[in-house]
Write an enzyme that holds these catalytic residues in place. Structure first.
Site, PDB file in Angstrom:
ATOM      1  CG  HIS A  37      -5.683   8.909   4.962  1.00 20.84           C
ATOM      2  ND1 HIS A  37      -6.414   9.374   3.987  1.00 20.84           N
ATOM      3  CD2 HIS A  37      -5.130  10.035   4.099  1.00 20.84           C
ATOM      4  CE1 HIS A  37      -6.322   9.804   3.384  1.00 20.84           C
ATOM      5  NE2 HIS A  37      -5.716  10.416   2.845  1.00 20.84           N
ATOM      6  CD  GLN A 153       2.577  14.532  -1.637  1.00 22.25           C
ATOM      7  OE1 GLN A 153       1.858  14.906  -1.901  1.00 22.25           O
ATOM      8  NE2 GLN A 153       1.829  13.595  -0.696  1.00 22.25           N
TER       9      GLN A 153
HETATM   10  P1  AMP Z   1      -4.443  12.998   0.912  1.00 18.40           P
HETATM   11  O1  AMP Z   1      -5.266  13.236   1.438  1.00 18.40           O
HETATM   12  O2  AMP Z   1      -4.020  11.664   0.083  1.00 18.40           O
HETATM   13  O3  AMP Z   1      -3.067  14.097   0.503  1.00 18.40           O
HETATM   14  O4  AMP Z   1      -2.792  11.666   1.246  1.00 18.40           O
HETATM   15  C1  AMP Z   1      -2.686  12.104   3.121  1.00 18.40           C
HETATM   16  C2  AMP Z   1      -1.150  11.510   3.200  1.00 18.40           C
HETATM   17  O5  AMP Z   1      -1.760  10.446   3.255  1.00 18.40           O
HETATM   18  C3  AMP Z   1      -0.020  11.496   1.908  1.00 18.40           C
HETATM   19  O6  AMP Z   1       1.072  11.663   2.602  1.00 18.40           O
HETATM   20  C4  AMP Z   1      -0.348  10.775   1.268  1.00 18.40           C
HETATM   21  O7  AMP Z   1       0.884   9.898   0.671  1.00 18.40           O
HETATM   22  C5  AMP Z   1      -1.093   9.370   2.568  1.00 18.40           C
HETATM   23  N1  AMP Z   1      -1.469   8.465   1.805  1.00 18.40           N
HETATM   24  C6  AMP Z   1      -2.121   8.209   0.865  1.00 18.40           C
HETATM   25  N2  AMP Z   1      -3.006   7.182   0.255  1.00 18.40           N
HETATM   26  C7  AMP Z   1      -2.211   5.981   1.349  1.00 18.40           C
HETATM   27  C8  AMP Z   1      -1.798   4.438   1.589  1.00 18.40           C
HETATM   28  N3  AMP Z   1      -2.627   3.990   0.348  1.00 18.40           N
HETATM   29  N4  AMP Z   1      -0.586   4.535   2.053  1.00 18.40           N
HETATM   30  C9  AMP Z   1      -0.361   4.647   2.981  1.00 18.40           C
HETATM   31  N5  AMP Z   1       0.127   6.343   2.826  1.00 18.40           N
HETATM   32  C10 AMP Z   1      -1.250   6.738   1.763  1.00 18.40           C
END
Ligand code: AMP
Length: 281
Positions: A37, A153
């Site tokens: 994140h 997504q």
């Molecule tokens: P989430 O909190 O899971 O909804 O993720 C929020 C954002 O962080 C989304 O755009 C995800 O794709 C991104 N994200 C989650 N995991 C990762 C990761 N390992 N590397 C980069 N971005 C991520």
């Protein structure tokens, strides 16, 4: 760093910033923040006047029986991480701020969100598109950063932004991984030692596919899928949800692997925990 919990206040603030000619860079999250994140924040630091991150576990993107209730939540820790990373503003609304009890308007992207996770989780992208449309209207960002970790997504939201004329530029951040290769995810917190060992097979299966395509020159979709499945079957706790090779723009299944176009997408269950990962060729 400021924390805003009211949607009305957030929108008023966003409008005021716009009036001052300041651009907002936005990272929507469900909290339980990790380095993946935080890496997204860094990607837009240079091109925005104000860094805004939202923390909201969106109920409408979870299906019946999924992990909405037990999804990890730790606002204090998240806020501390945001503070040390240079976030200016966190929008962390209660659900009542986002959904009226009789809300009856939803956003449905009707093509690119249908396969893969859209098949496995039927209303998932409807929830994602709806909450993002709401967050975009409340936060009014100029730039939004999304993670390639959730590749479908990204494609769904890019399509929604285009189709609904949101004046937003999308930046996509690479997948951040643990030192051993496991893709960072808030859901990794659920994993016990043995389960985590099996979860690592997902990354290893992608590596095996990479080797087959890049080193051995294969462009055979069935061969690559078989290789991935062969690695995944080594995990006692693993159940495969899907292994697909798709065009990374249209999300349509590929008949052959084409460099700079095809993507391998994998979703598994590690016992009760659903994990996704992907590899672009
Ligand atoms: P989430 O909190 O899971 O909804 O993720 C929020 C954002 O962080 C989304 O755009 C995800 O794709 C991104 N994200 C989650 N995991 C990762 C990761 N390992 N590397 C980069 N971005 C991520």
């Amino acid at each position: 760093m400021e924390v805003i919990r009211s949607a009305t206040e957030m929108q008023a603030r966003a409008l005021a910033y716009k009036k001052e000619g300041k651009s907002i860079g936005f990272v929507p999250t469900m909290g339980s923040l990790h380095k993946g994140h935080l890496s997204l924040i860094d990607l837009i630091k240079e091109q925005c006047d104000l860094l805004l991150l939202s923390i909201y576990v969106n109920p409408t993107q979870f299906g019946v029986g999924e992990d909405f209730d037990r999804y990890p939540r730790d606002l204090d820790k998240d806020l501390e991480m945001c503070r040390t990373r240079g976030v200016d503003l966190v929008f962390a609304p209660e659900s009542s701020e986002i959904y009226q009890t009789d809300a009856s308007t939803f956003v449905i992207e009707d093509t690119v969100g249908k396969g893969l996770c859209g098949t496995a989780r039927p209303n998932h992208f409807r929830g994602v598109a709806t909450v993002c449309a709401k967050l975009f209207n409340i936060c009014m960002p100029k730039v939004v950063v999304l993670g390639q970790k959730d590749a479908q997504q990204v494609v769904v939201l890019k399509r929604m932004i285009r189709d609904l004329h949101f004046p937003i530029k999308v930046v996509v951040g690479p997948i951040l991984r643990e030192p051993d290769g496991l893709a960072m995810s808030s859901r990794n917190a659920y994993l016990q030692t043995k389960q985590r060992e099996d979860a690592l097979l997902v990354y290893q299966s992608l590596q095996a596919a990479h080797k087959l395509v890049e080193e051995k020159g294969s462009n055979n979709v069935d061969r690559v899928k078989a290789e991935v499945l062969n690695v995944l079957k080594g995990g006692r706790h693993l159940r495969v949800n899907y292994v697909e090779v798709v065009d990374r723009e249209s999300m349509r299944p590929e008949t052959e692997i084409v460099t700079d176009r095809s993507m391998l997408a994998v979703a598994v269950w590690v016992d009760q925990v659903r994990l996704i990962d992907n590899l672009c060729f």
